[in-house]
Scaffold this active site. Structure first.
Site, PDB file in Angstrom:
ATOM      1  N   ASP A  47       8.574  -0.981  -1.220  1.00  0.00           N
ATOM      2  CA  ASP A  47       7.223  -0.409  -1.134  1.00  0.00           C
ATOM      3  C   ASP A  47       6.421  -1.258  -0.155  1.00  0.00           C
ATOM      4  O   ASP A  47       5.873  -2.279  -0.542  1.00  0.00           O
ATOM      5  CB  ASP A  47       6.593  -0.428  -2.535  1.00  0.00           C
TER       6      ASP A  47
ATOM      7  N   HIS B  33      -8.106   0.135  -5.649  1.00  0.00           N
ATOM      8  CA  HIS B  33      -6.792   0.063  -6.310  1.00  0.00           C
ATOM      9  C   HIS B  33      -6.479  -1.383  -6.628  1.00  0.00           C
ATOM     10  O   HIS B  33      -7.138  -2.300  -6.127  1.00  0.00           O
ATOM     11  CB  HIS B  33      -5.695   0.685  -5.437  1.00  0.00           C
TER      12      HIS B  33
ATOM     13  N   ASP C 286       2.574   3.678   4.615  1.00  0.00           N
ATOM     14  CA  ASP C 286       3.077   3.108   3.366  1.00  0.00           C
ATOM     15  C   ASP C 286       4.381   3.835   3.041  1.00  0.00           C
ATOM     16  O   ASP C 286       4.353   5.004   2.643  1.00  0.00           O
ATOM     17  CB  ASP C 286       2.013   3.315   2.276  1.00  0.00           C
TER      18      ASP C 286
ATOM     19  N   TYR D 194     -10.892  -0.042   2.694  1.00  0.00           N
ATOM     20  CA  TYR D 194     -10.973   1.359   3.118  1.00  0.00           C
ATOM     21  C   TYR D 194     -12.428   1.784   3.230  1.00  0.00           C
ATOM     22  O   TYR D 194     -13.282   1.317   2.479  1.00  0.00           O
ATOM     23  CB  TYR D 194     -10.264   2.270   2.107  1.00  0.00           C
TER      24      TYR D 194
ATOM     25  N   ARG E  74      -4.242  -1.445   4.848  1.00  0.00           N
ATOM     26  CA  ARG E  74      -3.566  -2.028   3.684  1.00  0.00           C
ATOM     27  C   ARG E  74      -2.398  -2.843   4.222  1.00  0.00           C
ATOM     28  O   ARG E  74      -1.736  -2.411   5.178  1.00  0.00           O
ATOM     29  CB  ARG E  74      -3.074  -0.936   2.712  1.00  0.00           C
TER      30      ARG E  74
ATOM     31  N   GLU F 288       0.932  -4.522   2.690  1.00  0.00           N
ATOM     32  CA  GLU F 288       1.701  -4.552   1.444  1.00  0.00           C
ATOM     33  C   GLU F 288       3.065  -5.187   1.650  1.00  0.00           C
ATOM     34  O   GLU F 288       3.866  -4.711   2.445  1.00  0.00           O
ATOM     35  CB  GLU F 288       1.878  -3.132   0.890  1.00  0.00           C
TER      36      GLU F 288
ATOM     37  N   HIS G 178       6.434   1.891  -9.077  1.00  0.00           N
ATOM     38  CA  HIS G 178       5.493   1.252 -10.001  1.00  0.00           C
ATOM     39  C   HIS G 178       6.333   0.957 -11.236  1.00  0.00           C
ATOM     40  O   HIS G 178       6.481   1.795 -12.112  1.00  0.00           O
ATOM     41  CB  HIS G 178       4.311   2.177 -10.331  1.00  0.00           C
TER      42      HIS G 178
ATOM     43  N   ASP H 168      19.162  29.158  -7.804  1.00  0.00           N
ATOM     44  CA  ASP H 168      20.364  28.397  -8.139  1.00  0.00           C
ATOM     45  C   ASP H 168      20.505  27.150  -7.265  1.00  0.00           C
ATOM     46  O   ASP H 168      21.583  26.598  -7.109  1.00  0.00           O
ATOM     47  CB  ASP H 168      21.608  29.293  -8.024  1.00  0.00           C
TER      48      ASP H 168
ATOM     49  N   HIS I 225       1.716  -4.349  -7.939  1.00  0.00           N
ATOM     50  CA  HIS I 225       2.366  -3.888  -9.168  1.00  0.00           C
ATOM     51  C   HIS I 225       3.791  -4.396  -9.217  1.00  0.00           C
ATOM     52  O   HIS I 225       4.356  -4.808  -8.199  1.00  0.00           O
ATOM     53  CB  HIS I 225       2.352  -2.354  -9.207  1.00  0.00           C
TER      54      HIS I 225
ATOM     55  N   HIS J   3      -3.339   8.184  -1.418  1.00  0.00           N
ATOM     56  CA  HIS J   3      -2.021   8.815  -1.513  1.00  0.00           C
ATOM     57  C   HIS J   3      -1.912  10.013  -0.587  1.00  0.00           C
ATOM     58  O   HIS J   3      -1.427  11.082  -0.952  1.00  0.00           O
ATOM     59  CB  HIS J   3      -1.670   9.152  -2.970  1.00  0.00           C
TER      60      HIS J   3
ATOM     61  N   GLU K 115      -0.648  -6.179  -2.197  1.00  0.00           N
ATOM     62  CA  GLU K 115      -1.127  -5.145  -1.282  1.00  0.00           C
ATOM     63  C   GLU K 115      -2.646  -4.993  -1.249  1.00  0.00           C
ATOM     64  O   GLU K 115      -3.178  -3.951  -1.640  1.00  0.00           O
ATOM     65  CB  GLU K 115      -0.470  -3.801  -1.598  1.00  0.00           C
TER      66      GLU K 115
HETATM   67 MN   LIG Z   1       2.574  -0.247  -3.730  1.00  0.00          MN
END
Ligand SMILES: [Mn+2]
Length: 503
Positions: free
Chosen positions: A293, A372, A282, A423, A457, A459, A383, A66, A376, A261, A419
């Site tokens: 982001d 990647h 990130d 890597y 990265r 960004e 996204h 619940d 975006h 991720h 971004e």
């Molecule tokens: Mn991003």
């Protein structure tokens, strides 16, 4: 309503106290008016009797218990109405732009658990809409108003492949429903941000920038990745009033910085930072539904090594090149390739790669080191929607470009992330080394040193203006700025060393 002070929850603003941004409900009215105007201009929509019908997000129980998952409003519904409660519906009369909300009729005893149960009139004032009813009245209200067609939301999100929730209610079968018209029109409206939306995005990006700054001064060898996550979330909520982050925090240190991720359930930011590690954090807060982001990459000990500087600057140069070139009329795919070209050029200078950069890109090296897209659309969703709408470039099948979440031509009022990254991902490197067309550009002996090194990265969240882009992000970016910022607080205690007895 007895409580009428500035922070009263039933005031027609979204606000979390005097120190956080006050978002007027007119932001959502303007969104509805923009949408209705676009629909009025669509010849397939009848002049009278067309209603947009949206179903809000529903409360989701945690398995069979619940307890519910923390609620975050469905984004199209948020964009139109800014409603914080779950299980609602909303309609817009396309002819008049009139707005109608429907709230669940809660049993009287809910007051014990939830506090005062608000009346429809309370909600009408709170959300500054024209009419409010209960959800069991939708069919009656729409027939009384002579609805000739209901425009419902049906479409696939091009990032997740999942469908939007199409509104369904009791007796919807008695109406003429069109579920194809609305999706492309409302998604396109969301792509171009209004001045009021931009104000909220700037706020959440600033709060997130400051939270990253706070983290940078907390980070040191011995700190666990999740303690960096905790520092971010604490600042974002306590100072910025952001109850939610827009996505699970990615706090990769060392090798984990190469896991795009990282931070997911199976790898929950639980490594301890070591001297000599790079960190790739990130994280973005969420305010009034709007997302930030931001990624910052820096050494755990606050001082770059020569190798760390080389890779970092290759990425920073790529980011700067895009910052300077991006403006209305420019293709995002071209920006992706520009970033690849500059970054790979940096790796050539650093001795990891050898040969002609354009040939490398044709051979797919761009995707080996940055698997990647360049960035975006950003808005209510991290996204954000509208990446591949009809009438705009479709997804490429080329290496690198196929990873882009949009291939659109830039337009003033868009908000995007920039971004670029680099890597050292074992499976990507092994694949490239086994592929003659790619391996010939790689200096194996040099590359080996970067196995397990992680990644970088950078960004930023930018607004496309009439002449270029405005960077809304405000964090230290050059290696000198980062080192100077991180000098402060180096000797403070780790959280686990702080005991109550110290007080
Ligand atoms: Mn991003």
């Amino acid at each position: 309503m007895a409580d009428t002070q500035a922070t009263c929850p039933m005031e027609s603003h979204f606000v979390r106290g005097e120190h956080t941004l006050k978002v007027p409900m007119s932001l959502f009215r303007e969104n509805r008016e923009r949408l209705a105007a676009v629909l009025r201009g669509n010849t397939a929509v009848p002049e009278k009797g067309a209603f947009v019908v949206l179903q809000g997000g529903v409360e989701v129980p945690f398995n069979d218990t619940d307890i519910s998952w923390p609620f975050r409003q469905e984004s199209y519904f948020q964009w139109c109405f800014g409603v914080e409660e779950p299980d609602c519906y909303g309609c817009i009369d396309v002819t008049t732009s009139e707005s109608i909300l429907f709230f669940p009729r809660l049993p009287a005893e809910y007051a014990v658990w939830q506090g005062t149960l608000y009346t429809t009139d309370d909600f009408r004032k709170r959300y500054a809409v024209d009419k409010v009813y209960y959800t069991d009245e939708i069919a009656d209200v729409l027939s009384e108003r002579g609805a000739s067609v209901l425009l419902t939301l049906n479409g696939l999100n091009t990032d997740s492949g999942l469908a939007a929730r199409e509104a369904v209610f009791d007796k919807i079968g008695q109406f003429n429903v069109n579920n194809t018209l609305l999706y492309p029109e409302i998604s396109e409206c969301r792509v171009i941000k209004s001045p009021r939306e931009i104000e909220v995005l700037k706020y959440v990006v600033k709060v997130s920038s400051d939270a990253h700054r706070a983290v940078m001064r907390t980070v040191r060898p011995g700190l666990a990745e999740f303690q960096a996550e905790a520092a971010f979330m604490h600042h974002a909520y306590s100072v910025g009033g952001c109850r939610h982050v827009s996505y699970t925090c990615i706090c990769g240190s060392g090798h984990n910085a190469s896991i795009l991720h990282y931070g997911h359930a199976g790898a929950p930011n639980n490594r301890v930072l070591k001297d000599g590690d790079m960190c790739l954090f990130d994280m973005g807060a969420n305010y009034c539904g709007y997302a930030a982001d931001i990624t910052c990459s820096y050494p755990a000990n606050g001082k770059f090594t020569e190798d760390q500087k080389m890779v970092y600057n290759a990425v920073l140069d790529a980011r700067n090149a895009v910052m300077n070139a991006a403006k209305p009329g420019v293709s995002w795919s071209k920006m992706h390739l520009l970033a690849n070209r500059v970054m790979l050029g940096g790796l050539v200078k650093g001795g990891i790669l050898v040969g002609d950069v354009d040939q490398m890109i044709l051979a797919g090296l761009g995707e080996v080191f940055q698997p990647h897209g360049l960035g975006h659309l950003l808005g209510l969703d991290v996204h954000d929607v509208g990446g591949y709408l009809p009438g705009h470039p479709t997804r490429s099948s080329e290496p690198g470009l196929r990873k882009l979440r949009t291939a659109r031509t830039l337009k003033a009022g868009m908000v995007l992330t920039i971004e670029p990254g680099c890597y050292f991902i074992d499976c990507k490197l092994d694949e490239a080394l086994a592929n003659g067309d790619q391996a010939k550009y790689i200096v194996r002996e040099e590359l080996e040193r970067f196995r397990g090194w992680g990644g970088v990265r950078i960004e930023d969240d930018v607004l496309v203006t009439e002449t270029g882009v405005e960077n809304m992000t405000d964090v230290p970016r050059t290696t000198e700025e980062i080192e100077a910022w991180m000098t402060v607080g180096r000797n403070s205690k780790l959280p686990q060393e702080c005991k109550f007895s110290d007080a």
